[in-house]
Design a protein around this motif. Structure first.
Motif, short mmCIF file in Angstrom:
data_model
loop_
_atom_site.label_atom_id
_atom_site.label_comp_id
_atom_site.label_asym_id
_atom_site.label_seq_id
_atom_site.Cartn_x
_atom_site.Cartn_y
_atom_site.Cartn_z
N THR A 73 1.00 -1.47 -0.05
CA THR A 73 -0.29 0.09 0.46
C THR A 73 1.36 0.89 -0.15
OG1 THR A 73 -0.18 -0.39 2.46
CG2 THR A 73 -2.12 -1.16 1.09
N GLU A 74 1.82 1.29 0.76
CA GLU A 74 2.79 2.02 1.02
C GLU A 74 3.76 2.69 -0.50
OE1 GLU A 74 4.51 2.08 5.11
OE2 GLU A 74 5.63 1.32 3.16
N THR A 127 0.36 4.45 -2.97
CA THR A 127 0.25 5.18 -3.02
C THR A 127 1.27 6.24 -3.62
OG1 THR A 127 -0.74 4.39 -0.88
CG2 THR A 127 -0.25 6.85 -0.89
N LYS A 129 -5.96 -2.52 4.96
CA LYS A 129 -6.00 -1.00 5.31
C LYS A 129 -5.75 -0.46 4.55
CE LYS A 129 -5.62 -0.21 10.71
NZ LYS A 129 -6.70 -1.69 11.30
N THR A 149 -4.79 3.43 2.10
CA THR A 149 -4.53 5.34 2.15
C THR A 149 -6.04 5.41 1.81
OG1 THR A 149 -3.89 4.76 0.23
CG2 THR A 149 -2.00 4.88 2.28
N CYS A 188 -8.04 4.08 -1.55
CA CYS A 188 -9.38 3.82 -1.00
C CYS A 188 -10.31 4.70 -3.03
CB CYS A 188 -9.86 4.55 -0.09
SG CYS A 188 -9.52 3.32 1.19
#
Ligand SMILES: O=C(NC1CCCCC1)[C@H](C1CCCCC1)n1c(-c2ccc(-n3cccn3)nc2)nc2cc(F)c(F)cc21
Length: 233
Positions: A49-50, A53, A221, A223, A227
């Motif tokens: 996710t990092e 992003t 989860k 960021t 989303c």
């Protein structure tokens, strides 16, 4: 035998796209990080996710440098970014995966990805794509143009003025075609092959949401940016 010539303005276009692509490189450190250590599914998901992003942010910067993109209708600009972000991420991942590394490192990297938490059923399509990109040995300019062409796909959902997008994509396709003839004279089918990879890329788009939700862990989860882009949560 048709003499292929790159015009002055095509050279200028190539320079703009290649410079923008090189300026906005994701640090290659994700491969290095994965080689350093074996992480848990949770840590790998966080890493994904990092990386994803920051890759979206990089993609937006790159896209702003595509001549004519900022003159498109603003909703269409968003629709093109939203529609291509996942494909651009897998294309970038494939390019990272294809980088020749010291002996044995590529195998370790593949193993780390196989055990990262992604569910088994997606491994084959994903690695098939990575390997089909790898065997092409694309040069930077081809990678940059292919990314721009992916972004400028006229038939993304919710694009209103498709003709305007076609008008931007066309010169990129023409330039890439010429580049392929010049860079790979012994492979007349090379350009067609590259475009075939874009079709394969769309299928990964299709698996993407399920790949996320089936990641071997609870409580995924994301960021806020992901989303928006990934249609999750
Ligand atoms: O970080 C990655 N890719 C980035 C994203 C931005 C741009 C640069 C690379 C990941 C990575 C996150 C940690 C665990 C292990 C995978 N990665 C992936 C990958 C795997 C699955 C997904 N999924 C998308 C939805 C569901 N899965 N996306 C990317 N392929 C990779 C290939 C490499 F050589 C490689 F080095 C990493 C790669």
């Amino acid at each position: 035998k048709e003499k292929v010539e790159i015009t002055k303005e095509q050279q200028a276009l190539m320079k703009v796209i290649a410079d923008a692509y090189n300026r906005h490189q994701i640090p290659q450190d994700v491969a290095k990080k994965l080689l350093q250590d074996q992480y848990s599914a949770e840590e790998n998901f966080l890493l994904l996710t990092e990386m994803a992003t920051s890759q979206v942010q990089v993609l937006v910067e790159f896209t702003k440098n595509i001549p004519g993109f900022l003159s498109l209708n603003h909703e269409d600009q968003i629709a093109l970014l939203k529609g291509s972000a996942v494909e651009a991420m897998f294309l970038r991942s494939a390019q990272v995966f294809s980088k020749k590394m010291p002996n044995g490192h590529n195998e370790v990297l593949e193993d780390r990805i196989r055990r990262s938490g992604i569910s088994e059923e997606f491994m084959t399509p994903m690695f098939n794509f990575y390997k089909s990109i790898g065997v092409l040995h694309m040069v930077q300019e081809e990678q940059a143009l292919l990314t721009a062409i992916t972004i400028l796909t006229p038939d993304r959902p919710y694009v209103k003025d498709q003709q305007a997008v076609e008008r931007l994509q066309e010169p990129m396709l023409d330039l890439l075609r010429k580049l392929c003839v010049l860079q790979h004279p012994q492979k007349p089918q090379y350009f067609a092959c590259l475009l075939g990879r874009l079709t394969e890329l769309r299928t990964l788009n299709y698996y993407h949401a399920e790949m996320l939700t089936s990641w071997r862990m609870n409580d995924h989860k994301f960021t806020p940016l992901l989303c928006e882009i990934w249609d999750v949560e």
